[in-house]
Design a protein around this motif. Sequence first.
Motif, PDB file in Angstrom:
ATOM      1  N   PHE A   1       0.830  -1.209   0.000  1.00  0.00           N
ATOM      2  CA  PHE A   1       0.000   0.000   0.000  1.00  0.00           C
ATOM      3  C   PHE A   1       0.861   1.254   0.000  1.00  0.00           C
ATOM      4  N   ILE A   2       1.958   1.239   0.745  1.00  0.00           N
ATOM      5  CA  ILE A   2       2.842   2.406   0.776  1.00  0.00           C
ATOM      6  C   ILE A   2       3.447   2.655  -0.605  1.00  0.00           C
ATOM      7  N   ILE A   3       3.870   1.565  -1.266  1.00  0.00           N
ATOM      8  CA  ILE A   3       4.428   1.720  -2.615  1.00  0.00           C
ATOM      9  C   ILE A   3       3.355   2.220  -3.579  1.00  0.00           C
ATOM     10  N   LEU A   4       2.117   1.714  -3.426  1.00  0.00           N
ATOM     11  CA  LEU A   4       1.024   2.205  -4.266  1.00  0.00           C
ATOM     12  C   LEU A   4       0.772   3.688  -4.000  1.00  0.00           C
ATOM     13  N   LEU A   5       0.790   4.088  -2.740  1.00  0.00           N
ATOM     14  CA  LEU A   5       0.563   5.484  -2.394  1.00  0.00           C
ATOM     15  C   LEU A   5       1.625   6.375  -3.015  1.00  0.00           C
ATOM     16  N   SER A   6       2.864   5.871  -3.031  1.00  0.00           N
ATOM     17  CA  SER A   6       3.937   6.628  -3.661  1.00  0.00           C
ATOM     18  C   SER A   6       3.662   6.835  -5.148  1.00  0.00           C
ATOM     19  N   ALA A   7       3.209   5.772  -5.812  1.00  0.00           N
ATOM     20  CA  ALA A   7       2.897   5.897  -7.237  1.00  0.00           C
ATOM     21  C   ALA A   7       1.714   6.830  -7.473  1.00  0.00           C
ATOM     22  N   CYS A   8       0.737   6.813  -6.562  1.00  0.00           N
ATOM     23  CA  CYS A   8      -0.409   7.720  -6.700  1.00  0.00           C
ATOM     24  C   CYS A   8       0.032   9.177  -6.538  1.00  0.00           C
ATOM     25  N   PHE A   9       0.982   9.406  -5.655  1.00  0.00           N
ATOM     26  CA  PHE A   9       1.550  10.749  -5.545  1.00  0.00           C
ATOM     27  C   PHE A   9       2.175  11.165  -6.877  1.00  0.00           C
ATOM     28  N   ASN A  10       2.865  10.227  -7.494  1.00  0.00           N
ATOM     29  CA  ASN A  10       3.458  10.536  -8.797  1.00  0.00           C
ATOM     30  C   ASN A  10       2.391  11.003  -9.774  1.00  0.00           C
ATOM     31  N   TYR A  11       1.287  10.262  -9.812  1.00  0.00           N
ATOM     32  CA  TYR A  11       0.221  10.615 -10.738  1.00  0.00           C
ATOM     33  C   TYR A  11      -0.337  11.999 -10.415  1.00  0.00           C
ATOM     34  N   THR A  12      -0.550  12.259  -9.137  1.00  0.00           N
ATOM     35  CA  THR A  12      -1.072  13.561  -8.716  1.00  0.00           C
ATOM     36  C   THR A  12      -0.130  14.678  -9.134  1.00  0.00           C
ATOM     37  N   ASN A  13       1.151  14.458  -8.877  1.00  0.00           N
ATOM     38  CA  ASN A  13       2.134  15.488  -9.219  1.00  0.00           C
ATOM     39  C   ASN A  13       2.139  15.782 -10.718  1.00  0.00           C
ATOM     40  N   LEU A  14       2.218  14.705 -11.505  1.00  0.00           N
ATOM     41  CA  LEU A  14       2.291  14.895 -12.951  1.00  0.00           C
ATOM     42  C   LEU A  14       0.987  15.450 -13.518  1.00  0.00           C
ATOM     43  N   SER A  15      -0.138  15.092 -12.911  1.00  0.00           N
ATOM     44  CA  SER A  15      -1.418  15.621 -13.375  1.00  0.00           C
ATOM     45  C   SER A  15      -1.483  17.122 -13.159  1.00  0.00           C
ATOM     46  N   ILE A  16      -0.958  17.581 -12.047  1.00  0.00           N
ATOM     47  CA  ILE A  16      -0.961  19.017 -11.779  1.00  0.00           C
ATOM     48  C   ILE A  16       0.041  19.732 -12.691  1.00  0.00           C
ATOM     49  N   VAL A  17       1.146  19.045 -13.019  1.00  0.00           N
ATOM     50  CA  VAL A  17       2.056  19.611 -14.020  1.00  0.00           C
ATOM     51  C   VAL A  17       1.306  19.870 -15.325  1.00  0.00           C
ATOM     52  N   ARG A  18       0.580  18.860 -15.765  1.00  0.00           N
ATOM     53  CA  ARG A  18      -0.116  18.997 -17.044  1.00  0.00           C
ATOM     54  C   ARG A  18      -1.310  19.944 -16.959  1.00  0.00           C
ATOM     55  N   SER A  19      -1.779  20.229 -15.735  1.00  0.00           N
ATOM     56  CA  SER A  19      -2.919  21.121 -15.594  1.00  0.00           C
ATOM     57  C   SER A  19      -2.626  22.501 -16.150  1.00  0.00           C
ATOM     58  N   LEU A  20      -1.323  22.900 -16.120  1.00  0.00           N
ATOM     59  CA  LEU A  20      -0.958  24.197 -16.675  1.00  0.00           C
ATOM     60  C   LEU A  20      -1.238  24.246 -18.179  1.00  0.00           C
ATOM     61  N   TYR A  21      -1.040  23.118 -18.841  1.00  0.00           N
ATOM     62  CA  TYR A  21      -1.295  23.052 -20.276  1.00  0.00           C
ATOM     63  C   TYR A  21      -2.794  22.900 -20.579  1.00  0.00           C
ATOM     64  N   ARG A  22      -3.543  22.382 -19.602  1.00  0.00           N
ATOM     65  CA  ARG A  22      -4.967  22.137 -19.837  1.00  0.00           C
ATOM     66  C   ARG A  22      -5.846  23.204 -19.186  1.00  0.00           C
ATOM     67  N   ALA A  23      -5.214  24.283 -18.675  1.00  0.00           N
ATOM     68  CA  ALA A  23      -5.991  25.326 -18.010  1.00  0.00           C
ATOM     69  C   ALA A  23      -6.993  25.958 -18.970  1.00  0.00           C
ATOM     70  N   LYS A  24      -6.562  26.189 -20.204  1.00  0.00           N
ATOM     71  CA  LYS A  24      -7.479  26.783 -21.168  1.00  0.00           C
ATOM     72  C   LYS A  24      -8.661  25.862 -21.430  1.00  0.00           C
TER      73      LYS A  24
END
Length: 799
Positions: free
Chosen positions: A302-325
Amino acid sequence: MLLFKRYVIIAFRNLRKQKLFAFINIFGLALSMAVCLLALMSTREQFSYDTFHPYPNRTYRITSPVKTPDGRVFPLAGAPLPLAGSLLTDYGIASQTVRLYTVLNENAGISTGKKDLYVRGAFSEPSFFKVFGFRLAAGNEQTALAAPNSIILSKATAARFFGTQNAVGQVLHFEQKGTYTVTGVLQDPPTKSHIDLDAIASISSVPLLEKSGLLPDRLDNWNNANDSYVYVLLKPGVAASKLESALSSIVKRYDKVEGQQSGSIAFVPQQLNHITPSGDLYNDINKGTTWGKLLAVIGVAFIILLSACFNYTNLSIVRSLYRAKEVGVRKVIGAQRYQIFIQFITESVLMALLALVFALGLLWGVMQNDFSREIVPDVPLDIVMIGWFVLFSVFTGLLAGVLPAWALSSFQPVRVLKSMSEMKVLGALSLRKSLIVAQFALSMVVTILVTTVYRQFDLKATMDYGFRQKDILNIPLEEGSYTLLKNRLQQVPGVEIVSGTSSFLGNKYGASFEVKTDAAATAVSMNYFMTDGDFIRNMGLKLLAGSTFPDNANGEQEQYVIVNESALHALHIKTAAAAIGQPLWLNDSTRVNILGVLKDFNFQPIERPISPMALRYHPADIRLIQVGVNPAANREQLLAAIAPLWKEQHPMKTFTYGWFDQELLKQIEVKGMLYTISFLAFMTIVIAALGLLGIVGYTTQTRRKEISIRKVMGAGTRNLIMLLSRNYLKLIVIAGLIALPLGFLGGNMFLQLFAYRVSLGIGTLLGSFLLLMGIALLAIISQTCTAVTTNPVNSLRND
């Protein structure tokens, strides 16, 4: 339905447009999900035990926690055999009882002498079938275990002995326990059972064996629970509390030493469907795992899964700058917040389902390797398991996508475009900084825990147990002449010394007996090994006082015993010298003298502290020859010379052997754990690296305007890299201050499971910190170099 289809189409379109983002996310999720799939399979395997028994809620195994005079508690899975009769006749609560007396373990052979194979067996009674629900493929369940000297075999065992012949009516001869007629062949159970035996003989055979001295008196003996197990099937409507009351009453009647300063015993019921997973019980016949180990596997996954979910959250917010429009336009034309939320959640779940495909591919690849047996649970990948995998992947998608979906759908278009990087989630801490600290802290905790577990199991595999392990050849004696074979083996070039034992050192479970200093003293429970006079020298053990067994020792009637230092403390003997010649009573029946005192060594795995132990001299019980060989000897030539000597006494058998150090690793179950931990360590580091790369990518994107302005104002590349790195290092230190205490606490909790353990010192903590620091710096330098070398005109053109 049409709306959902549109969500899926848009999700696939975005994945095609953002290939690098999709690859990093899917690969990171796939790695963590592969670990979690293994944890799911392991969980299903453990909960598949004992599901076919007909009365799981009314059937109980009686366990026996034993408290020693010095306050130590040893929870035994067994119980005295007479307990079954008392429960059945004295209290009116039991419908049936079953006894399992697991002493039918030796090499058996067909009376014609064509085959001799090892058998794991027990004595039991006809109620075995009614209580446990086992069925016979051949034979009559009513009579199969009724008559003395009758025996039933598992299907696999019957095939090993008799091939395709009908096993019923055939005869098996046990060297120590007589001749038995096969009266039944067990069907393979529909699911796993903690009762996994090759053969079960009628317990009505035991009285004659006890009378003839081939077995100790156990049927009426309340003082031993080492290899006997008692099960009770309660009558319908009888509450478990009545069983507990009956057991408390029995303890008061038969625990004669209770209330004195001499230790005590208790009887505790354990429901049949709670045996696996179970607590860590001594002498347990259950092959399943314990709750502690299962929860540890689930927790790490579960801890390793949580780490990967953090990755997804981080990268999703990175891409949010491109999808703001995109978000802004959707809201302007009337999209509701829940619709945008569902869109991003759909993309997250779709990403997780794609990651599941990759995870199954990774799992399949692992299963093709030889080491897969060490880490892959023995469960089928059927439709039920695949269904659980799909549900798990949907859960993973929801877990990973809920934060970015909530964040992106909660603001007005202008705020999404201009203020995303400064959204507050933890007081004054921005989202950007929160994600960095959380990702680093989580990765560091996992790294510390995985490193601690690896170091502990590496210690378990490599520590000095206090006895020789290298260059020892283990050869099963079976029914041959120990003295003759030993004399022949000593003549083989390359053989330095030969000794015999009933069981090799390092065994998890060994035989035990009760020892008293005189007839009136309190008995002390000790483990023991049957050995010969050369055993101490061959194993490299150290005598503190006295000597080993003499060549002229009586092999029929025991005269001597050699004990360890812990035995002296338990027997209240002050010094090793004072112990020599002291009389001892073994099981209230045999009087011997202490011949020698051994320096303490770990004769059991390091989970347990060193306890009282004795070496006994009784050649008839020696079952294993241990050949000490010259390290320089050619092993192939040595084995070629030994095999014919062994075959002289076993002409119809296949020569079998094992090198002691390799067999010990199997016994302490460390090889598979090291494979698993190495796999987890690799997963942890890779996932952390992906997550950190995503974080740096996000932060450099949010600061691109600042970087461009600084470049226009004359800032150099080196100064910009140092400026950006300094900010990251501050956040890494904050993450370390959070993670190091948590990792230290978790690591120490794990280490408490072992009596002998590594120290969780500054080296492990600092090493984990520096490892993550190095990964972070690589990610920082790779991304910041790209950011600071970008033409500022391109970044400022649209601002």
